[in-house]
Design an enzyme around this catalytic site. Structure first.
Site, PDB file in Angstrom:
ATOM      1  N   VAL A 158      10.263   5.687  -4.944  1.00 38.53           N
ATOM      2  CA  VAL A 158      10.410   6.702  -3.945  1.00 38.53           C
ATOM      3  C   VAL A 158      10.136   6.418  -2.698  1.00 38.53           C
ATOM      4  O   VAL A 158      10.917   6.947  -1.603  1.00 38.53           O
ATOM      5  CB  VAL A 158       9.708   8.161  -4.491  1.00 38.53           C
ATOM      6  CG1 VAL A 158       9.907   9.045  -3.387  1.00 38.53           C
ATOM      7  CG2 VAL A 158      10.540   8.585  -5.792  1.00 38.53           C
ATOM      8  N   CYS A 159       8.883   5.678  -2.288  1.00 39.85           N
ATOM      9  CA  CYS A 159       8.500   5.401  -0.911  1.00 39.85           C
ATOM     10  C   CYS A 159       9.412   4.613   0.063  1.00 39.85           C
ATOM     11  O   CYS A 159       9.579   5.222   1.094  1.00 39.85           O
ATOM     12  CB  CYS A 159       7.196   4.684  -1.258  1.00 39.85           C
ATOM     13  SG  CYS A 159       5.758   5.367  -1.991  1.00 39.85           S
TER      14      CYS A 159
END
Length: 187
Positions: A46-47
């Site tokens: 996700v980062c």
């Protein structure tokens, strides 16, 4: 205890920015508006989507006089390696701060102690180094950087127009409110 209205606590850290290692302190967050965006870890899932999205908003944020800092508990060396190996992260031109000592993550109360990583926390900081807005998301919930634009415009408006406040969904040029006894129960 809320961090809203609190001054950013002292820190010194190494960071990666535009092919160089630089030192960043809490003093760098003063004199202009800042966004500090914490994320759990480099080389994750996700980062990179969030950080790439934040880069997409970076030019607009800069037009508003805002500097952006991303922070994870990885070192500045890991940030460089990620920047050099990821297409999404390779686009980033804002400062990527390393916090392997966890000082900054603790200062902003986003450290997940048992994991040694930070929550997904976004902080809007005014030119005095005071936190004006924050958002914390669970690890699996990515953020949308476009929401920062109106939040920052509202924070800047309120700072520049004492006695006025911005209602829900306020947009630049929209009506504001002047809190007074006359408004009680009429909104």
């Amino acid at each position: 205890m809320s961090l809203i209205g609190k001054e950013v606590l002292p820190f010194t850290a190494q960071a990666y920015k535009n092919g160089e290692f630089v030192e960043v302190t809490e003093q760098d967050l003063k004199g202009k508006w800042s966004v500090v965006c914490f994320y759990p870890a480099d080389f994750t899932f996700v980062c990179p989507t969030e950080l790439e999205d934040l880069q997409g908003q970076y030019p607009e944020l800069q037009k508003l006089g805002v500097e952006v800092y991303s922070v994870s508990t990885d070192s500045h060396f890991v940030h460089k390696a990620w920047h050099d190996s990821s297409e999404a992260i390779g686009k980033i031109t804002y400062t990527m701060i390393g916090d392997p000592s966890h000082v900054i993550s603790r200062n902003f109360d986003v450290l997940i102690e048992e994991d040694g990583v930070a929550d997904r926390g976004t902080f809007i900081i005014d030119p005095d180094g005071v936190i004006q807005a924050l958002e914390i998301n669970a690890g699996g919930i990515g953020r949308d950087a476009s929401i920062l634009i109106n939040k920052i415009k509202a924070a800047q408006y309120v700072r520049n127009n004492p006695g006025e406040v911005c209602p829900a969904k306020w947009e630049e040029g929209g009506e504001t409110l002047k809190p007074s006894l006359d408004l009680v129960g009429k909104i």
